[in-house]
Scaffold this motif. Structure first.
Motif, mmCIF file in Angstrom:
data_model
loop_
_atom_site.group_PDB
_atom_site.id
_atom_site.type_symbol
_atom_site.label_atom_id
_atom_site.label_comp_id
_atom_site.label_asym_id
_atom_site.label_seq_id
_atom_site.Cartn_x
_atom_site.Cartn_y
_atom_site.Cartn_z
ATOM 1 N N GLY A 1 62.692 -173.753 23.651
ATOM 2 C CA GLY A 1 63.441 -172.622 23.074
ATOM 3 C C GLY A 1 63.174 -172.512 21.574
ATOM 4 O O GLY A 1 62.850 -173.504 20.912
ATOM 5 N N TRP A 2 63.323 -171.302 21.054
ATOM 6 C CA TRP A 2 63.013 -171.043 19.637
ATOM 7 C C TRP A 2 64.261 -170.668 18.845
ATOM 8 O O TRP A 2 65.120 -169.915 19.337
ATOM 9 N N LEU A 3 64.286 -171.177 17.595
ATOM 10 C CA LEU A 3 65.253 -170.687 16.596
ATOM 11 C C LEU A 3 64.452 -169.903 15.564
ATOM 12 O O LEU A 3 63.475 -170.419 15.001
ATOM 13 N N LEU A 4 64.837 -168.645 15.342
ATOM 14 C CA LEU A 4 64.150 -167.797 14.361
ATOM 15 C C LEU A 4 65.186 -167.216 13.410
ATOM 16 O O LEU A 4 66.195 -166.651 13.860
ATOM 17 N N VAL A 5 64.933 -167.351 12.109
ATOM 18 C CA VAL A 5 65.901 -166.814 11.141
ATOM 19 C C VAL A 5 65.201 -165.963 10.087
ATOM 20 O O VAL A 5 64.063 -166.243 9.705
ATOM 21 N N VAL B 1 56.926 -175.411 13.254
ATOM 22 C CA VAL B 1 57.663 -174.591 12.271
ATOM 23 C C VAL B 1 56.673 -173.653 11.567
ATOM 24 O O VAL B 1 55.590 -174.067 11.161
ATOM 25 N N PHE B 2 57.042 -172.389 11.479
ATOM 26 C CA PHE B 2 56.140 -171.399 10.869
ATOM 27 C C PHE B 2 56.926 -170.468 9.946
ATOM 28 O O PHE B 2 58.155 -170.359 10.044
ATOM 29 N N VAL B 3 56.189 -169.811 9.055
ATOM 30 C CA VAL B 3 56.783 -168.773 8.192
ATOM 31 C C VAL B 3 56.002 -167.499 8.434
ATOM 32 O O VAL B 3 54.778 -167.521 8.496
ATOM 33 N N ARG B 4 56.704 -166.385 8.569
ATOM 34 C CA ARG B 4 56.024 -165.083 8.713
ATOM 35 C C ARG B 4 56.393 -164.212 7.516
ATOM 36 O O ARG B 4 57.575 -164.074 7.183
ATOM 37 N N ASP B 5 55.369 -163.638 6.898
ATOM 38 C CA ASP B 5 55.606 -162.735 5.764
ATOM 39 C C ASP B 5 55.979 -161.345 6.249
ATOM 40 O O ASP B 5 55.632 -160.948 7.367
ATOM 41 N N GLY C 1 54.302 -158.796 1.862
ATOM 42 C CA GLY C 1 53.657 -160.083 1.593
ATOM 43 C C GLY C 1 54.637 -161.169 1.172
ATOM 44 O O GLY C 1 54.226 -162.213 0.673
ATOM 45 N N LEU C 2 55.922 -160.949 1.380
ATOM 46 C CA LEU C 2 56.923 -161.956 1.011
ATOM 47 C C LEU C 2 57.397 -162.692 2.263
ATOM 48 O O LEU C 2 57.551 -162.074 3.322
ATOM 49 N N PRO C 3 57.653 -164.019 2.128
ATOM 50 C CA PRO C 3 58.129 -164.761 3.299
ATOM 51 C C PRO C 3 59.429 -164.151 3.822
ATOM 52 O O PRO C 3 60.337 -163.892 3.032
ATOM 53 N N ARG C 4 59.516 -163.936 5.119
ATOM 54 C CA ARG C 4 60.679 -163.204 5.659
ATOM 55 C C ARG C 4 61.335 -163.893 6.844
ATOM 56 O O ARG C 4 62.539 -163.772 7.053
ATOM 57 N N VAL C 5 60.526 -164.596 7.649
ATOM 58 C CA VAL C 5 61.092 -165.235 8.850
ATOM 59 C C VAL C 5 60.590 -166.679 8.929
ATOM 60 O O VAL C 5 59.421 -166.943 8.663
ATOM 61 N N VAL C 6 61.502 -167.582 9.262
ATOM 62 C CA VAL C 6 61.112 -168.969 9.569
ATOM 63 C C VAL C 6 61.500 -169.229 11.022
ATOM 64 O O VAL C 6 62.564 -168.791 11.481
ATOM 65 N N GLY C 7 60.630 -169.914 11.741
ATOM 66 C CA GLY C 7 60.915 -170.228 13.142
ATOM 67 C C GLY C 7 60.525 -171.654 13.467
ATOM 68 O O GLY C 7 59.708 -172.266 12.774
ATOM 69 N N GLY C 8 61.140 -172.175 14.517
ATOM 70 C CA GLY C 8 60.796 -173.512 14.981
ATOM 71 C C GLY C 8 61.226 -173.653 16.429
ATOM 72 O O GLY C 8 62.104 -172.921 16.906
#
Ligand SMILES: C[S@@+](CC[C@H](N)C(=O)[O-])C[C@H]1O[C@@H](n2cnc3c(N)ncnc32)[C@H](O)[C@@H]1O
Length: 283
Positions: free
Chosen positions: A239-243, A265-269, A273-280
């Protein structure tokens, strides 16, 4: 000499007035406000430029122009906005959904490969994320949680309006104590503004949007800490947690995810071009 207020004349006056008040898109806001009161679309507005407005129409427009001039958000004046190409009612009880938050919806959909599943949207506000995902994932069970009873009422109406009322369950709870259940997906756009950043916010946000939807303790990280500390127990295997995050928070939030034992764990811009979402992921 009596002034005849044609639509074009009023549009120009309102644009100049908004410009003088520091509003970023004065012409667009003037068009949308006038179109709303006159029940026209924007093309209808252009086709009626020379039409004189009557007293009743002017009386309806004046207070709204004044309120926008005081920096009240246009969406609260119109009572609605669009998110994920869907219509959402907004009141001052809910944060106005932002286009950037669609990145979180996109990332959630990127991680879903099962026909059925259970997802939880934490801090649902208007219901924007939960309802958008429900429209895309017809066979998933969606839960939408918020501390605010007033926000949940708006979210419920939005679920009805978008035809997913039967699919979304609304829960009034504190995110510090998520339901004792395991989900395939937990998504959240929690409050993340640090007290020190408060004065940097635009007046539209600082003076009109709910404080409870914006401010978070611990330098803006409090909700991420509470969510990551529960993630392993509330996520099913894989399962994923995305914030959603503030653009200065990528590193700190990634560390919280990693410290909580989440994997991949990843970061999506965002598109700026600014970091907006972190997931794991829980493995
Ligand atoms: C940034 S808003 C996000 C609203 C919506 N999800 C969106 O993206 O447009 C955060 C939401 O979290 C809710 N909230 C704040 N503190 C909370 C808490 N401790 N527990 C649950 N919800 C909370 C607020 O009421 C608000 O609706």
């Amino acid at each position: 000499m009596t002034v005849i207020w044609t639509l074009l004349r009023l549009l120009r006056w309102t644009t100049d007035y908004f410009d003088g008040k520091g509003i970023s898109n004065p012409r667009l806001d003037a068009e949308l406000l006038l179109a709303h009161v006159l029940e026209l679309d924007r093309v209808g507005l252009y086709l009626n430029y020379e039409r004189p407005l009557n007293e009743a129409e002017l009386d309806a427009i004046r207070p709204l122009v004044k309120r926008r001039g005081q920096r009240e958000p246009l969406q609260y004046l119109l009572g609605q906005t669009e998110f994920w190409s869907l219509p959402f009612e907004v009141t001052p009880a809910v944060l106005i959904p932002r286009a950037d938050t669609e990145i979180l919806v996109e990332e959630a959909l990127n991680r879903v490969d099962a026909e059925v599943g259970e997802l939880l949207d934490v801090g649902t506000g208007s219901g924007a994320i939960a309802i958008s995902l429900a429209t895309e994932l017809a066979d998933w069970q969606v839960s939408a949680l918020d501390l605010s009873v007033e926000a949940l009422e708006v979210a419920r109406r939005n679920a009805e309006r978008n035809g997913v009322a039967g699919q979304v369950r609304f829960l009034q709870a504190d995110l510090a104590q998520l339901p004792q259940q395991q989900y395939d997906l937990i998504v959240s756009n929690p409050p993340y503004v640090a007290q020190a950043e408060w004065d940097e916010l635009m007046p539209e946000v600082r003076c009109f949007e709910p404080r409870q939807a914006l401010l978070a303790e611990d330098n803006g990280l409090d909700c991420y800490r509470k969510l990551t500390s529960q993630a392993q127990n509330r996520l099913k295997p894989r399962g994923w947690l995305l914030v959603e995050i503030g653009y200065r928070q990528a590193e700190a939030v990634q560390q919280l995810f990693t410290a909580a034992g989440l994997q991949d764990v990843f970061v999506r811009d965002d598109y700026a071009g600014l970091p907006r979402v972190v997931g794991g992921c829980h493995r």
